[in-house]
Write a protein that holds these residues in place. Sequence first.
Motif: not given
Length: 167
Positions: A20-22, A52-55, A128-134
Amino acid sequence: MMHHGRFHRALVKVLSALCAVLFAALVLDVLWGVFTRQVLNDQPAWTDELARFLLVWLALLGGVLAYADDRHLGVDVLVSRLDPAAQRIALLVSHLGVFGFSLAVLVAGGVELFVSRWEAGQMMSALDIRKAWFYLVLPLAGSLITLMAGGKVIRSLKSFGERGEAR
């Protein structure tokens, strides 16, 4: 150890809240992106990347929820025509397949992808965060699905001693 029913309900509750938050963040991000593009004529680059990240995170964690409550897409035209014993076997095979896929592809492959992106130091350009988090959502969702599939396999095996359909 927590009873399966309580664990399942707690996990579904936490995942539902997180989804729900996302979803709310995704809606706000997209609305902001549209507003800044159409009204201000100056859309920040981070809005597309964040969407894109959130989806991706929403889709995979939503998939966990769907599997948890047996709401995932399934074609049961053939299975529904089988006798109850064959239906239980089909259900067991299905859960074993989900268990194997989630463990091998989502967990193992996801960990490998996360680690390789972390070690490469790849960054998401606009956020500006590491793509690994994706990619972290792959082993996270995979671990949760593997855990649930394992429980469903155990319940399916126990159902062979019972009469009626298993779920």
